[in-house]
Design an enzyme around this catalytic site. Structure first.
Site, PDB file in Angstrom:
ATOM      1  CG  HIS A 152     -19.574  21.279 -12.508  1.00 54.48           C
ATOM      2  ND1 HIS A 152     -19.977  22.660 -12.095  1.00 54.48           N
ATOM      3  CD2 HIS A 152     -18.670  21.526 -13.531  1.00 54.48           C
ATOM      4  CE1 HIS A 152     -19.434  23.587 -12.628  1.00 54.48           C
ATOM      5  NE2 HIS A 152     -18.933  23.084 -13.907  1.00 54.48           N
ATOM      6  CG  ASP A 155     -26.526  17.093  -2.285  1.00 55.54           C
ATOM      7  OD1 ASP A 155     -27.423  16.199  -2.186  1.00 55.54           O
ATOM      8  OD2 ASP A 155     -26.369  17.917  -1.467  1.00 55.54           O
ATOM      9  CG  HIS A 157     -31.626  18.343  -1.245  1.00 51.45           C
ATOM     10  ND1 HIS A 157     -31.832  19.306  -0.343  1.00 51.45           N
ATOM     11  CD2 HIS A 157     -30.083  18.246  -1.116  1.00 51.45           C
ATOM     12  CE1 HIS A 157     -30.876  20.297  -0.429  1.00 51.45           C
ATOM     13  NE2 HIS A 157     -29.831  19.644  -0.921  1.00 51.45           N
ATOM     14  CG  HIS A 192     -27.374  21.605  -4.457  1.00 52.44           C
ATOM     15  ND1 HIS A 192     -26.390  21.950  -3.819  1.00 52.44           N
ATOM     16  CD2 HIS A 192     -28.444  21.304  -3.158  1.00 52.44           C
ATOM     17  CE1 HIS A 192     -26.277  21.260  -2.469  1.00 52.44           C
ATOM     18  NE2 HIS A 192     -27.339  21.012  -2.179  1.00 52.44           N
ATOM     19  CB  CYS A 193     -23.226  21.793  -8.495  1.00 52.88           C
ATOM     20  SG  CYS A 193     -21.593  21.393  -8.655  1.00 52.88           S
ATOM     21  CG  HIS A 203     -20.382  25.383  -8.235  1.00 50.83           C
ATOM     22  ND1 HIS A 203     -20.034  24.537  -9.453  1.00 50.83           N
ATOM     23  CD2 HIS A 203     -19.271  25.814  -8.143  1.00 50.83           C
ATOM     24  CE1 HIS A 203     -18.896  24.311  -9.561  1.00 50.83           C
ATOM     25  NE2 HIS A 203     -18.469  25.255  -8.833  1.00 50.83           N
ATOM     26  CG  MET A 208     -24.787  23.491 -11.402  1.00 55.41           C
ATOM     27  SD  MET A 208     -23.149  23.372 -11.812  1.00 55.41           S
ATOM     28  CE  MET A 208     -22.973  21.814 -12.733  1.00 55.41           C
ATOM     29  CG  HIS A 313     -49.593  35.046  -3.136  1.00 50.62           C
ATOM     30  ND1 HIS A 313     -50.779  34.902  -2.198  1.00 50.62           N
ATOM     31  CD2 HIS A 313     -50.462  36.041  -3.775  1.00 50.62           C
ATOM     32  CE1 HIS A 313     -51.786  35.460  -2.403  1.00 50.62           C
ATOM     33  NE2 HIS A 313     -51.757  36.265  -3.383  1.00 50.62           N
ATOM     34  CD  GLU A 337     -53.187  34.646   2.998  1.00 49.15           C
ATOM     35  OE1 GLU A 337     -53.583  35.634   2.397  1.00 49.15           O
ATOM     36  OE2 GLU A 337     -53.435  34.759   4.242  1.00 49.15           O
ATOM     37  CB  THR A 338     -48.600  33.554   1.015  1.00 50.11           C
ATOM     38  OG1 THR A 338     -49.398  34.298   0.476  1.00 50.11           O
ATOM     39  CG2 THR A 338     -47.174  33.778   0.953  1.00 50.11           C
ATOM     40  CG  HIS A 364     -47.148  38.026  -0.989  1.00 47.91           C
ATOM     41  ND1 HIS A 364     -47.332  39.001   0.007  1.00 47.91           N
ATOM     42  CD2 HIS A 364     -48.441  38.307  -1.908  1.00 47.91           C
ATOM     43  CE1 HIS A 364     -48.395  39.819  -0.610  1.00 47.91           C
ATOM     44  NE2 HIS A 364     -49.218  39.447  -1.393  1.00 47.91           N
TER      45      HIS A 364
END
Length: 398
Positions: A152, A155, A157, A192-193, A203, A208, A313, A337-338, A364
């Site tokens: 494993h 990373d 971001h 994430h992996c 993964h 993950m 939403h 709203e969304t 939604h």
């Protein structure tokens, strides 16, 4: 599933060796250029329709000796939807925030019928939310117990260089890696992996992934000069699962991480998940797991999806403020709203609850909500406000 010791060793060798080679090659691309300070852009807002040119503020670079003198804080990892203890406004200067992520490969029940072997950071899907302030240093200890079957890494971001730290954190079972990165950009970000090749999506879709929130040192604002506070923070990690079925239409069951690689990836290439859920399981955020608030409380929601686009939403409400792309340098949206969360990112949404009751928090795309599981509940206590809504009549037509 047939699983003798020789086949297990062959599979482990494949899972470890191929990902290590591809991950090392990818990491080498960026390691040579992983030096220098990162910049932070802070826009000055003139009005709703006018934005001044962004002024680039470069965070000061600190030497190893200076970093060694910074205060150190160990952040306790808590399972989503909860957030770790943190200050809305930073106290003092930069800190080194210590985070330990222990990798667990574990049986995972998605609903009453489907189960998988989940790959997790710290035993939850998604992994724990990490909260720091802009300018802080995040020191991550990634532990891969020897009882695990797979290689494993992680990373971030939110970080800069070396594939988000993925090139520096490859760990085989029994290994530990320690890596430090500087939080230069305020916002919410996925981690994430990403061990390399097809193992990257495998993964991620096995659970993950997680999120980091980098708060501005002076606290949140709407980008128009108004400070924004909140009473609670909740983290919703949306997860797509791909659970293969056998010739009888029954969900297949496996006993070890990686054993289902071929079947899962064949299904995943069709891009149609069997489950789309919040926090790892159908119903994880309903019943006893429902999120809670009181009338008058302000809640900050963090919503991530590491792989697919989604549409959060709140039924019965709408966001007071929203940072759909996750960047706190953006002017906050108002009254949306969304939202659209791009796959591989996290969004942030703020809402002050004005009515009691049960609010449905959904994706939604309503097929994914009602048929695949992307539904949670927000239970709010307090007094009803007839001015906002009142039942006038109910019953027959006469």
């Amino acid at each position: 599933m047939e699983n003798n010791n020789d086949k297990t060793m062959d599979r482990r060798s494949f899972l470890r060796g191929t990902t290590l080679a591809s991950g090392a090659a990818l990491g080498a691309i960026t390691l040579a250029g992983n030096a220098g300070a990162a910049g932070t852009t802070a826009p000055t807002v003139l009005g709703d329709d006018q934005i001044a040119s962004a002024e680039v503020k470069v965070a000061p670079s600190l030497s190893e000796a200076e970093i060694a003198k910074l205060p150190r804080v160990k952040q306790e990892m808590v399972a989503p939807p909860f957030a770790p203890k943190h200050d809305l406004i930073a106290k003092g200067g930069p800190k080194v925030v210590e985070v330990t992520l222990t990798i667990e490969e574990m049986p995972w029940q998605i609903d009453d019928e489907a189960e998988t072997i989940a790959l997790t950071f710290h035993g939850s899907v998604p992994g724990p939310l990490i909260v720091v302030h802009e300018g802080d240093y995040v020191e991550v200890t990634l532990e891969n117990p020897e009882t695990n079957a797979m290689e494993h890494n992680v990373d971030f971001h939110a970080s800069t260089g070396a594939l988000g730290g993925g090139g520096l954190t490859h760990v085989l079972p029994g290994e530990t890696a320690v890596m430090r990165w500087k939080a230069t950009k305020p916002g919410a970000f996925v981690y994430h992996c990403a061990p390399g090749g097809s193992m990257i999506p495998y993964h991620v879709i096995k659970g993950m992934n997680g999120a980091v929130v980098v708060l501005p040192r002076d606290g949140l604002t709407d980008g128009r000069g108004k400070a924004i506070t909140y009473d609670k923070m909740y983290y919703i990690g949306e997860q797509d699962f791909y659970v293969p079925k056998d010739e009888n239409g029954e969900y297949m069951k496996f006993t070890e991480a990686g054993e289902d690689f071929s079947e899962v990836m064949e299904l995943a290439r069709g891009l149609i998940p069997t489950h789309e859920v919040f926090n790892g399981k159908v119903g994880a955020l309903t019943g006893d797991g429902a999120m809670k608030a009181k009338v008058g409380e302000k809640v900050l929601f963090i919503h991530s999806q590491a792989n697919r686009d989604c549409r959060p939403h709140l039924i019965g409400g709408h966001w007071n403020y929203s940072w759909e792309a996750g960047s706190f340098d953006d002017i906050a949206g108002r009254g949306h709203e969304t939202a659209i969360i791009r796959g591989g990112s996290a969004g942030v949404f703020h809402y002050e609850f004005l009515q009691p009751g049960v609010y449905a928090y959904v994706n939604h795309n309503l097929i994914e909500a009602t048929e695949l599981g992307a539904v949670g509940h927000m239970v709010v206590e307090g007094e009803w406000d007839d001015d906002l809504m009142k039942e006038i009549k109910k019953g027959g037509t006469s």
